[in-house]
Design a protein around this motif. Structure first.
Motif, PDB file in Angstrom:
ATOM      1  N   PRO A  14       0.803  -1.235   0.000  1.00  0.00           N
ATOM      2  CA  PRO A  14       0.000   0.000   0.000  1.00  0.00           C
ATOM      3  C   PRO A  14       0.829   1.275   0.000  1.00  0.00           C
ATOM      4  O   PRO A  14       0.417   2.282  -0.597  1.00  0.00           O
ATOM      5  CB  PRO A  14      -0.822  -0.122   1.301  1.00  0.00           C
ATOM      6  CG  PRO A  14      -0.775  -1.552   1.670  1.00  0.00           C
ATOM      7  CD  PRO A  14       0.546  -2.051   1.204  1.00  0.00           C
ATOM      8  N   SER A  15       1.978   1.279   0.652  1.00  0.00           N
ATOM      9  CA  SER A  15       2.723   2.526   0.800  1.00  0.00           C
ATOM     10  C   SER A  15       3.956   2.610  -0.094  1.00  0.00           C
ATOM     11  O   SER A  15       4.548   3.688  -0.204  1.00  0.00           O
ATOM     12  CB  SER A  15       3.164   2.704   2.260  1.00  0.00           C
ATOM     13  OG  SER A  15       3.846   1.555   2.710  1.00  0.00           O
ATOM     14  N   ILE A  16       4.346   1.519  -0.741  1.00  0.00           N
ATOM     15  CA  ILE A  16       5.529   1.529  -1.611  1.00  0.00           C
ATOM     16  C   ILE A  16       5.148   1.185  -3.048  1.00  0.00           C
ATOM     17  O   ILE A  16       5.334   1.993  -3.960  1.00  0.00           O
ATOM     18  CB  ILE A  16       6.599   0.547  -1.099  1.00  0.00           C
ATOM     19  CG1 ILE A  16       7.067   0.946   0.313  1.00  0.00           C
ATOM     20  CG2 ILE A  16       7.775   0.516  -2.065  1.00  0.00           C
ATOM     21  CD1 ILE A  16       7.793   2.278   0.377  1.00  0.00           C
ATOM     22  N   TYR A  17       4.615  -0.005  -3.265  1.00  0.00           N
ATOM     23  CA  TYR A  17       4.348  -0.442  -4.630  1.00  0.00           C
ATOM     24  C   TYR A  17       3.151   0.269  -5.250  1.00  0.00           C
ATOM     25  O   TYR A  17       3.194   0.657  -6.427  1.00  0.00           O
ATOM     26  CB  TYR A  17       4.149  -1.959  -4.670  1.00  0.00           C
ATOM     27  CG  TYR A  17       5.343  -2.727  -4.163  1.00  0.00           C
ATOM     28  CD1 TYR A  17       6.614  -2.492  -4.677  1.00  0.00           C
ATOM     29  CD2 TYR A  17       5.226  -3.684  -3.154  1.00  0.00           C
ATOM     30  CE1 TYR A  17       7.724  -3.176  -4.211  1.00  0.00           C
ATOM     31  CE2 TYR A  17       6.326  -4.380  -2.685  1.00  0.00           C
ATOM     32  CZ  TYR A  17       7.573  -4.115  -3.216  1.00  0.00           C
ATOM     33  OH  TYR A  17       8.671  -4.793  -2.744  1.00  0.00           O
ATOM     34  N   GLY A  18       2.090   0.445  -4.479  1.00  0.00           N
ATOM     35  CA  GLY A  18       0.910   1.149  -5.001  1.00  0.00           C
ATOM     36  C   GLY A  18       1.233   2.567  -5.448  1.00  0.00           C
ATOM     37  O   GLY A  18       0.923   2.962  -6.585  1.00  0.00           O
ATOM     38  N   PRO A  19       1.856   3.390  -4.591  1.00  0.00           N
ATOM     39  CA  PRO A  19       2.230   4.742  -5.014  1.00  0.00           C
ATOM     40  C   PRO A  19       3.188   4.757  -6.207  1.00  0.00           C
ATOM     41  O   PRO A  19       3.111   5.652  -7.055  1.00  0.00           O
ATOM     42  CB  PRO A  19       2.902   5.320  -3.759  1.00  0.00           C
ATOM     43  CG  PRO A  19       2.272   4.585  -2.632  1.00  0.00           C
ATOM     44  CD  PRO A  19       2.050   3.196  -3.148  1.00  0.00           C
ATOM     45  N   THR A  20       4.079   3.776  -6.287  1.00  0.00           N
ATOM     46  CA  THR A  20       4.999   3.715  -7.431  1.00  0.00           C
ATOM     47  C   THR A  20       4.235   3.524  -8.728  1.00  0.00           C
ATOM     48  O   THR A  20       4.484   4.198  -9.737  1.00  0.00           O
ATOM     49  CB  THR A  20       6.004   2.572  -7.247  1.00  0.00           C
ATOM     50  OG1 THR A  20       6.796   2.827  -6.088  1.00  0.00           O
ATOM     51  CG2 THR A  20       6.918   2.439  -8.461  1.00  0.00           C
ATOM     52  N   ILE A  21       3.279   2.592  -8.729  1.00  0.00           N
ATOM     53  CA  ILE A  21       2.475   2.351  -9.927  1.00  0.00           C
ATOM     54  C   ILE A  21       1.691   3.602 -10.299  1.00  0.00           C
ATOM     55  O   ILE A  21       1.652   4.010 -11.474  1.00  0.00           O
ATOM     56  CB  ILE A  21       1.521   1.157  -9.700  1.00  0.00           C
ATOM     57  CG1 ILE A  21       2.324  -0.139  -9.569  1.00  0.00           C
ATOM     58  CG2 ILE A  21       0.519   1.043 -10.849  1.00  0.00           C
ATOM     59  CD1 ILE A  21       1.490  -1.328  -9.141  1.00  0.00           C
ATOM     60  N   LEU A  22       1.068   4.247  -9.312  1.00  0.00           N
ATOM     61  CA  LEU A  22       0.249   5.426  -9.598  1.00  0.00           C
ATOM     62  C   LEU A  22       1.099   6.571 -10.136  1.00  0.00           C
ATOM     63  O   LEU A  22       0.712   7.238 -11.111  1.00  0.00           O
ATOM     64  CB  LEU A  22      -0.482   5.859  -8.323  1.00  0.00           C
ATOM     65  CG  LEU A  22      -1.653   4.964  -7.901  1.00  0.00           C
ATOM     66  CD1 LEU A  22      -2.094   5.295  -6.483  1.00  0.00           C
ATOM     67  CD2 LEU A  22      -2.819   5.132  -8.873  1.00  0.00           C
ATOM     68  N   LEU A 139      10.367  -5.891  -7.517  1.00  0.00           N
ATOM     69  CA  LEU A 139       8.953  -5.516  -7.564  1.00  0.00           C
ATOM     70  C   LEU A 139       8.795  -4.014  -7.789  1.00  0.00           C
ATOM     71  O   LEU A 139       7.818  -3.574  -8.399  1.00  0.00           O
ATOM     72  CB  LEU A 139       8.245  -5.943  -6.280  1.00  0.00           C
ATOM     73  CG  LEU A 139       7.925  -7.432  -6.170  1.00  0.00           C
ATOM     74  CD1 LEU A 139       7.359  -7.749  -4.789  1.00  0.00           C
ATOM     75  CD2 LEU A 139       6.947  -7.856  -7.247  1.00  0.00           C
ATOM     76  N   ILE A 140       9.753  -3.214  -7.280  1.00  0.00           N
ATOM     77  CA  ILE A 140       9.751  -1.792  -7.611  1.00  0.00           C
ATOM     78  C   ILE A 140       9.950  -1.622  -9.117  1.00  0.00           C
ATOM     79  O   ILE A 140       9.242  -0.849  -9.779  1.00  0.00           O
ATOM     80  CB  ILE A 140      10.865  -1.045  -6.848  1.00  0.00           C
ATOM     81  CG1 ILE A 140      10.543  -0.982  -5.356  1.00  0.00           C
ATOM     82  CG2 ILE A 140      11.061   0.358  -7.419  1.00  0.00           C
ATOM     83  CD1 ILE A 140       9.439  -0.028  -4.997  1.00  0.00           C
ATOM     84  N   HIS A 144       7.247  -0.037 -11.731  1.00  0.00           N
ATOM     85  CA  HIS A 144       7.587   1.035 -12.666  1.00  0.00           C
ATOM     86  C   HIS A 144       7.282   0.616 -14.098  1.00  0.00           C
ATOM     87  O   HIS A 144       6.726   1.393 -14.890  1.00  0.00           O
ATOM     88  CB  HIS A 144       9.063   1.391 -12.522  1.00  0.00           C
ATOM     89  CG  HIS A 144       9.472   2.594 -13.303  1.00  0.00           C
ATOM     90  ND1 HIS A 144       9.903   2.519 -14.614  1.00  0.00           N
ATOM     91  CD2 HIS A 144       9.503   3.908 -12.977  1.00  0.00           C
ATOM     92  CE1 HIS A 144      10.186   3.720 -15.065  1.00  0.00           C
ATOM     93  NE2 HIS A 144       9.959   4.583 -14.092  1.00  0.00           N
ATOM     94  N   ARG A 145       7.623  -0.627 -14.458  1.00  0.00           N
ATOM     95  CA  ARG A 145       7.350  -1.114 -15.806  1.00  0.00           C
ATOM     96  C   ARG A 145       5.856  -1.154 -16.082  1.00  0.00           C
ATOM     97  O   ARG A 145       5.398  -0.841 -17.189  1.00  0.00           O
ATOM     98  CB  ARG A 145       7.949  -2.510 -15.994  1.00  0.00           C
ATOM     99  CG  ARG A 145       9.456  -2.500 -16.238  1.00  0.00           C
ATOM    100  CD  ARG A 145      10.044  -3.886 -16.010  1.00  0.00           C
ATOM    101  NE  ARG A 145      11.394  -4.025 -16.541  1.00  0.00           N
ATOM    102  CZ  ARG A 145      12.477  -3.544 -15.988  1.00  0.00           C
ATOM    103  NH1 ARG A 145      12.385  -2.861 -14.861  1.00  0.00           N
ATOM    104  NH2 ARG A 145      13.662  -3.728 -16.546  1.00  0.00           N
ATOM    105  N   LEU A 146       5.068  -1.571 -15.088  1.00  0.00           N
ATOM    106  CA  LEU A 146       3.617  -1.630 -15.260  1.00  0.00           C
ATOM    107  C   LEU A 146       3.048  -0.242 -15.531  1.00  0.00           C
ATOM    108  O   LEU A 146       2.238  -0.053 -16.451  1.00  0.00           O
ATOM    109  CB  LEU A 146       2.959  -2.237 -14.016  1.00  0.00           C
ATOM    110  CG  LEU A 146       1.428  -2.299 -14.023  1.00  0.00           C
ATOM    111  CD1 LEU A 146       0.927  -3.122 -15.200  1.00  0.00           C
ATOM    112  CD2 LEU A 146       0.910  -2.867 -12.709  1.00  0.00           C
ATOM    113  N   GLY A 147       3.461   0.745 -14.725  1.00  0.00           N
ATOM    114  CA  GLY A 147       2.979   2.104 -14.942  1.00  0.00           C
ATOM    115  C   GLY A 147       3.417   2.662 -16.278  1.00  0.00           C
ATOM    116  O   GLY A 147       2.639   3.313 -16.988  1.00  0.00           O
ATOM    117  N   ARG A 148       4.667   2.378 -16.636  1.00  0.00           N
ATOM    118  CA  ARG A 148       5.190   2.873 -17.919  1.00  0.00           C
ATOM    119  C   ARG A 148       4.476   2.220 -19.100  1.00  0.00           C
ATOM    120  O   ARG A 148       4.237   2.865 -20.126  1.00  0.00           O
ATOM    121  CB  ARG A 148       6.688   2.593 -17.983  1.00  0.00           C
ATOM    122  CG  ARG A 148       7.356   3.117 -19.224  1.00  0.00           C
ATOM    123  CD  ARG A 148       8.861   3.045 -19.114  1.00  0.00           C
ATOM    124  NE  ARG A 148       9.500   3.614 -20.288  1.00  0.00           N
ATOM    125  CZ  ARG A 148      10.757   3.989 -20.361  1.00  0.00           C
ATOM    126  NH1 ARG A 148      11.517   3.868 -19.283  1.00  0.00           N
ATOM    127  NH2 ARG A 148      11.271   4.474 -21.453  1.00  0.00           N
TER     128      ARG A 148
END
Length: 422
Positions: A14-22, A139-140, A144-148
């Motif tokens: 919730p606080s690391i991976y979610g914000p990274t994707i968003l 996973l970071i 990042h790849r997912l968001g990109r």
């Protein structure tokens, strides 16, 4: 993966991976539209490209000041500050009256992205146990790849639905607000995830060149660079090469397709296949690094890209050049996928465990510089000869592979990189 590993990764979501994707989703929904917005304001194609590249410049410039923010405010507050500053940049893009303000706003977005990324990197370095560090950081890379990957599709959907080039800009604003809410109201990772036992030893792995955390805190970035200059220049130099290869492939593969006469749809398919393979392997990279050592991901990744670019350089005028391009793009995707999270992981391994932010700021500046300079140099060579540009990229990849093979065993011994789950 053990149950304890799964539980730890879930607590960070919730606080690391979610914000990274968003953050990344919104950024890559907006950034492809920046040249369009600039042209609508009267900028030429050259100036539009400069304005779009301001985000890279902002990230380069922002890495070093970001360490000051993270050291004083902490990782969580730094991520909130970065989200707020990025939101100001997005508002600047939305209401920019001219290209100068637009360029400044894009620069601010890049500047904020540097702080967001450094805060996240510093937290993972100090809080995640070494035994699962690479998986957590891969996973970071996957986030990042997912968001990109998804960002341009989000932009395309919004443009189709609204017909307004401002829609993706406001989508980034919404993503930033949601990311900030997750960071602010999700369980504080600094409280639910205690630092691993062992202090600096759990964080750093520099062998004889290890920097003392106290000296890094006392002198900030200058002391961190001075104490850790050996691994920073040697492993960091190879990491900068890898960062450059990642950027070059985004430029060279489409140019190659155009040069051999492929249409836009076929070029997009080639790039898409490469990107899909890249994304599919992101977690495999972390498993390999944690179980067998960092070299087992870094060396195959750079070697695969070296082979691909060198082969590509010899196939421009051969029959079936399109098939050669597709094959090389697939191998490049495999190599890049196997390197997911490697830059984050190597930086975390080398940084002082108690106060990693100054060292990581220098590390990220070096790797970002590689990512920015390499495509410019290759583009200049491509203006003379595209096969020569591919060959130069292949030689660069060989040098990166040699650097990893020589220096990772010295500064990050295999015994520290091959642990399994407890």
């Amino acid at each position: 993966m053990s149950n304890s590993t799964r539980a730890l990764l879930r607590r960070m979501a919730p606080s690391i991976y979610g914000p990274t994707i968003l953050f990344t989703l919104g950024e890559f929904a907006m950034m492809p539209l920046i040249p369009v917005i600039a042209v609508d304001m009267g900028a030429g194609l050259g100036l539009s490209g400069v304005i779009a590249s301001a985000v890279v410049v902002g990230q380069l410039v922002g890495n070093l000041p970001a360490s000051w923010v993270v050291a004083r405010a902490g990782e969580r507050v730094a991520m909130l500050i970065a989200s707020a500053v990025a939101l100001l940049g997005v508002i600047g893009v939305a209401f920019a009256p001219n290209v100068a303000v637009l360029g400044a706003a894009v620069f601010v977005v890049g500047f904020a992205a540097a702080t967001f990324g450094l805060a996240r990197h510093s937290f993972m370095t100090t809080r995640v146990p070494f035994a699962i560090r690479a998986r957590a950081l891969s996973l970071i890379g996957g986030s990042h790849r997912l968001g990109r990957f998804a960002g341009p599709f989000l932009a395309a959907g919004l443009l189709t639905a609204t017909g307004s080039s401002a829609a993706p800009v406001w989508a980034f604003a919404v993503c930033l607000v949601l990311a900030a809410l997750l960071v602010a109201f999700a369980p504080d990772p600094e409280r639910v995830i205690a630092p691993p036992a062992g202090g600096a030893d759990a964080g750093g792995a520099r062998g004889g060149d290890s920097a003392g955390p106290a000296s890094a805190r006392a002198g900030g970035i200058a002391a961190a660079i001075r104490e850790g200059r050996g691994p920073l220049l040697r492993i960091g130099g190879s990491a900068a090469v890898l960062s450059g290869l990642r950027s070059v492939k985004d430029v060279l593969l489409p140019l190659w397709g155009v040069s051999i006469g492929m249409d836009a749809a076929a070029i997009a398919l080639v790039v898409g296949v490469s990107g899909t393979i890249d994304f599919a392997l992101f977690y495999t990279s972390g498993q390999v690094m944690d179980r067998f050592g960092r070299l087992w991901a870094a060396l195959p990744a750079t070697s695969a890209m070296a082979l691909s670019f060198l082969v590509l350089a010899c196939t421009h005028d051969l029959p079936g050049a399109e098939a050669w391009l597709l094959g090389c793009a697939v191998v490049i995707g495999i190599g890049n996928g196997l390197s997911s999270g490697i830059l984050l992981t190597l930086g975390a391994d080398l940084a002082p465990g108690d106060d990693p932010a100054p060292y990581l700021a220098a590390w990220r500046t070096l790797t970002d510089l590689g990512g920015a300079v390499a495509p410019l140099a290759v583009s200049a060579i491509a203006a003379v000869s595209l096969p020569l540009a591919a060959a130069a990229t292949g030689v660069l990849a060989v040098l990166g592979s040699a650097g990893f093979a020589r220096w990772i065993p010295r500064y990050i011994p295999r015994a520290r990189g091959g642990r399994r789950d407890p």
